[in-house]
Design a protein around this motif. Structure first.
Motif, PDB file in Angstrom:
ATOM      1  N   ASP A  63       0.692  -1.347  -0.076  1.00  0.00           N
ATOM      2  CA  ASP A  63       0.176  -0.010  -0.126  1.00  0.00           C
ATOM      3  C   ASP A  63       0.967   1.158   0.006  1.00  0.00           C
ATOM      4  OD1 ASP A  63      -2.354  -1.567  -0.082  1.00  0.00           O
ATOM      5  OD2 ASP A  63      -2.628  -1.062   2.024  1.00  0.00           O
ATOM      6  N   GLY A  64       0.310   2.507  -0.513  1.00  0.00           N
ATOM      7  CA  GLY A  64       0.813   3.526  -0.674  1.00  0.00           C
ATOM      8  C   GLY A  64       0.631   4.249   0.696  1.00  0.00           C
ATOM      9  N   LEU A  65       1.231   5.375   0.890  1.00  0.00           N
ATOM     10  CA  LEU A  65       0.850   6.547   1.875  1.00  0.00           C
ATOM     11  C   LEU A  65       0.769   7.704   1.360  1.00  0.00           C
ATOM     12  CD1 LEU A  65       3.136   4.806   4.611  1.00  0.00           C
ATOM     13  CD2 LEU A  65       0.764   4.753   4.781  1.00  0.00           C
ATOM     14  N   TYR A  66      -0.256   8.452   1.369  1.00  0.00           N
ATOM     15  CA  TYR A  66      -0.216   9.738   0.506  1.00  0.00           C
ATOM     16  C   TYR A  66      -0.473  10.901   1.368  1.00  0.00           C
ATOM     17  CZ  TYR A  66      -1.787   6.021  -2.890  1.00  0.00           C
ATOM     18  OH  TYR A  66      -1.495   5.196  -3.652  1.00  0.00           O
ATOM     19  N   THR A  67      -0.109  11.897   0.348  1.00  0.00           N
ATOM     20  CA  THR A  67      -0.001  13.375   1.071  1.00  0.00           C
ATOM     21  C   THR A  67      -1.149  14.087   1.036  1.00  0.00           C
ATOM     22  OG1 THR A  67       0.452  14.763  -1.025  1.00  0.00           O
ATOM     23  CG2 THR A  67       2.232  13.211   0.130  1.00  0.00           C
ATOM     24  N   ASN A  68      -1.366  15.238   1.616  1.00  0.00           N
ATOM     25  CA  ASN A  68      -2.561  16.026   1.561  1.00  0.00           C
ATOM     26  C   ASN A  68      -2.646  16.580   0.245  1.00  0.00           C
ATOM     27  OD1 ASN A  68      -0.058  17.541   2.135  1.00  0.00           O
ATOM     28  ND2 ASN A  68      -1.455  19.441   3.061  1.00  0.00           N
ATOM     29  N   ARG A  69      -1.777  16.469  -0.842  1.00  0.00           N
ATOM     30  CA  ARG A  69      -2.005  16.562  -2.164  1.00  0.00           C
ATOM     31  C   ARG A  69      -2.269  15.449  -3.032  1.00  0.00           C
ATOM     32  NH1 ARG A  69       2.362  20.118  -4.647  1.00  0.00           N
ATOM     33  NH2 ARG A  69       0.784  20.125  -6.325  1.00  0.00           N
ATOM     34  N   ARG A  70      -2.660  14.344  -2.268  1.00  0.00           N
ATOM     35  CA  ARG A  70      -3.121  13.062  -2.779  1.00  0.00           C
ATOM     36  C   ARG A  70      -2.060  12.536  -3.692  1.00  0.00           C
ATOM     37  NH1 ARG A  70      -8.254  12.539  -1.138  1.00  0.00           N
ATOM     38  NH2 ARG A  70      -9.360  14.493  -1.039  1.00  0.00           N
ATOM     39  N   ARG A  71      -0.734  12.825  -3.477  1.00  0.00           N
ATOM     40  CA  ARG A  71       0.425  12.218  -4.081  1.00  0.00           C
ATOM     41  C   ARG A  71       0.842  10.885  -3.017  1.00  0.00           C
ATOM     42  NH1 ARG A  71       4.779  15.720  -6.497  1.00  0.00           N
ATOM     43  NH2 ARG A  71       5.059  16.662  -4.270  1.00  0.00           N
ATOM     44  N   LYS A  72       1.348  10.013  -3.882  1.00  0.00           N
ATOM     45  CA  LYS A  72       2.068   8.888  -2.862  1.00  0.00           C
ATOM     46  C   LYS A  72       3.430   9.255  -2.339  1.00  0.00           C
ATOM     47  CE  LYS A  72       1.598   4.729  -4.606  1.00  0.00           C
ATOM     48  NZ  LYS A  72       1.891   3.478  -5.078  1.00  0.00           N
ATOM     49  N   ILE A  73       3.480   9.526  -1.187  1.00  0.00           N
ATOM     50  CA  ILE A  73       4.985   9.788  -0.609  1.00  0.00           C
ATOM     51  C   ILE A  73       5.960   8.519  -0.172  1.00  0.00           C
ATOM     52  CG2 ILE A  73       4.038  10.271   1.569  1.00  0.00           C
ATOM     53  CD1 ILE A  73       6.177  12.745   1.743  1.00  0.00           C
ATOM     54  N   LEU A  74       5.139   7.741   0.535  1.00  0.00           N
ATOM     55  CA  LEU A  74       5.814   6.348   0.818  1.00  0.00           C
ATOM     56  C   LEU A  74       4.983   5.149   0.462  1.00  0.00           C
ATOM     57  CD1 LEU A  74       6.602   7.337   4.649  1.00  0.00           C
ATOM     58  CD2 LEU A  74       8.126   7.357   2.803  1.00  0.00           C
ATOM     59  N   THR A  75       5.353   4.101   0.248  1.00  0.00           N
ATOM     60  CA  THR A  75       4.909   2.539  -0.017  1.00  0.00           C
ATOM     61  C   THR A  75       5.394   1.894   1.258  1.00  0.00           C
ATOM     62  OG1 THR A  75       5.065   2.978  -2.308  1.00  0.00           O
ATOM     63  CG2 THR A  75       4.601   0.969  -1.535  1.00  0.00           C
TER      64      THR A  75
END
Length: 196
Positions: A63-75
């Motif tokens: 799973d990805g982890l997403y930013t408050n701009r809905r971009r994947k920052i970590l997996t």
């Protein structure tokens, strides 16, 4: 291997493509975890955006982890624990401990975040809701939550791959009133390492 001292925080730069492995060294320590986009700290890993994207309350391997701009920052690429990680509970702060009956200052994850980031010369714009690694917060069908002891064992770890250049901050949670760090109320150090 770097130490996250008991009741304290650490932060590290992680470049896109690198990974950070966070280790529950003694098996019963929650590690509040944040990620901020390098060069733009107003974009950060967001639990509410992650839950909406995953349609899940807990991230799992792949799973990805997403930013408050809905971009994947970590997996999340590896997890040797039972997968009991929390995305619902805010970082502890002075006000939380006052509500729990503490009269004097209590170490807390919010202050640990700011101290860890300041050690790198950075000031986050706020304390986002963290990914509480190894924190066991079960929920019931009627929507009730409980603060339960961890299900982890010594050496359990999670590996997170950076999808953006970022700063990962971690706090070895000093909560010693509720049993989230075990029923003894003992908080311990944890460890991390950056992997190329």
């Amino acid at each position: 291997m770097e130490t996250i001292p008991a009741r304290r925080g650490k932060a590290a730069h992680v470049k896109r493509g690198q990974s950070i492995r966070i280790v529950n060294t003694h098996g019963a320590q929650v590690v509040d975890t944040w990620a901020f986009t390098a060069g733009m700290l107003t974009e950060f890993m967001s639990m509410e955006h992650t839950r909406a994207t995953l349609t899940s309350l807990r991230p799992k391997v792949g799973d990805g982890l997403y930013t408050n701009r809905r971009r994947k920052i970590l997996t999340m690429t590896e997890d040797t624990s039972h997968g009991d990680h929390d995305t619902l509970i805010a970082a502890c702060d002075s006000e939380r401990y006052i509500l729990l009956g503490v009269k004097e200052y209590h170490d807390n994850c919010t202050d640990n975040l700011f101290a860890a980031m300041q050690s790198l010369g950075l000031t986050p714009p706020e304390c986002p809701s963290p990914l509480n690694l190894f924190m066991n917060i079960p929920w019931t069908a009627d929507g009730r939550l409980s603060f339960d002891p961890p299900t982890t064992k010594p050496g359990d770890h999670v590996t997170l791959r950076a999808e953006l250049d970022c700063i990962v901050a971690m706090s070895a949670c000093p909560q010693d009133i509720l049993p989230i760090n075990g029923r003894t109320g003992t908080t311990t150090e944890a460890h991390y390492e950056i992997l190329d």
